[in-house]
Enzyme design. Structure first.
Site, short mmCIF file in Angstrom:
data_model
loop_
_atom_site.label_atom_id
_atom_site.label_comp_id
_atom_site.label_asym_id
_atom_site.label_seq_id
_atom_site.Cartn_x
_atom_site.Cartn_y
_atom_site.Cartn_z
CE LYS A 217 -2.34 1.56 3.78
NZ LYS A 217 -1.77 2.93 3.91
CD GLU B 225 0.03 7.42 4.25
OE1 GLU B 225 0.32 8.63 4.23
OE2 GLU B 225 -0.06 6.77 5.31
CD GLU C 51 -6.48 7.14 7.83
OE1 GLU C 51 -5.68 6.51 7.11
OE2 GLU C 51 -6.26 7.40 9.03
#
Ligand code: KIV
Length: 294
Positions: free
Chosen positions: A119, A121, A189
């Site tokens: 993952k 960001e 998020e």
């Protein structure tokens, strides 16, 4: 799938869940015992998040987390996970230099640590190029938009993103760009549920929400928040299902009281000789030990 059999979760399977409108359930884990429980419970995806830094290593934010720490913690999680898809979170500055260095760092999660995806960001132009390069190198990538904790110094504080029209539009565009670049899923998020809903409807790949409301294709929480293992501040979106902090504290205090009070260990928690005769013999032999020969 026959009853009682569990199924190894793959990326195509996760994507199929979106098509079937079946919710995807994800959690973080950072060690073998937790990953084993979580995996056995039937969690679809385990993220070895860089939240590790704050939750387990005691850092103030995720910035100090290193590649070595992430690899170290991803290994036991991968060893424990028989069915869940294991995703390793690329820490700050492991994917900010050249594309080659970033791909090399990502490959370590698969080659050394046993993860099945990484993952990252953000979704700057450079980040999108990196996603393409990772996919080209057969490394599946999960995107992450909205509140991206590695940008803490830009944001100034952890707070909900996308409440204003421009910022919401930016997040929607970022998620769409990530999909175009080839991510297999996107973490959303801390954004308003209405914005998460639009993104989820627009994307073909599954959205996994944390503080992004009920319309995402799946949900993720930090394991330690879920079970109340940490005693600190919990954001509004966390539902605490247990109070490990209280339970562990109570257990440790009972242990202290028992040891100080001579209650532990008693005979039940001790080993014994087979017969009283052997005990007597050993006592006599021990008495003779150290006695000076005349
Ligand atoms: O690091 C982490 O645990 C995460 C989740 C909160 C998605 O990025």
């Amino acid at each position: 799938m026959p009853e009682g059999k569990t199924q190894k979760i793959t990326i195509p399977l996760l994507q199929n869940k979106k098509k079937q409108k079946e919710k995807i359930v994800a959690l973080t884990a950072y060690d073998f015992p937790v990953a084993k429980i979580v995996d056995e419970c039937g969690i679809d995806l385990i993220l070895v998040g860089d939240s590790l830094g704050m939750v387990v290593l005691g850092y103030e934010n995720t910035i100090p987390v290193t590649m070595e720490e992430m690899i170290h913690h991803t290994k036991p999680v991968a060893r424990a996970s028989k069915n869940a898809l294991v995703v390793g979170d690329m820490p700050y500055f492991s994917f900010h230099l050249s594309i080659d260095e970033s791909v090399m760092n990502a490959s370590r999660f698969l080659k050394e640590a046993g993860a099945e995806a990484v993952k990252i960001e953000g979704s700057s132009k450079k980040r999108l190029k990196l996603v393409e390069a990772l996919v080209e190198a057969e490394i599946p990538v999960m995107g992450h938009v909205g509140l991206t904790p590695q940008s803490i110094h830009h944001f100034g504080q952890f707070k909900v993103k996308g409440r204003e029209v421009d910022e919401a539009k930016k997040i929607i565009t970022e998620a769409m760009n990530l999909e175009k670049a080839g991510v297999f899923s996107v973490v959303l998020e801390c954004i308003p549920m209405e914005v998460a809903r639009i993104i989820t409807e627009k994307l073909r790949v599954p959205t996994i929400g944390i503080g992004a409301g009920p319309y995402c294709d799946g949900q993720i929480l930090v394991f330690h928040d879920l079970v109340g293992y940490s005693n600190g501040y919990l954001p509004k979106f966390v539902k605490k299902y247990a109070d490990f902090h209280e339970l562990i504290g109570r257990s440790v205090k009972s242990y202290i009281d028992d040891v100080k009070g001579g209650k532990f260990p008693d005979s039940k928690y001790s080993y014994h000789l087979k017969t009283d005769e052997i005990a007597e013999l050993i006592r006599n032999e021990a008495e003779a030990l150290g006695k000076k020969k005349k």
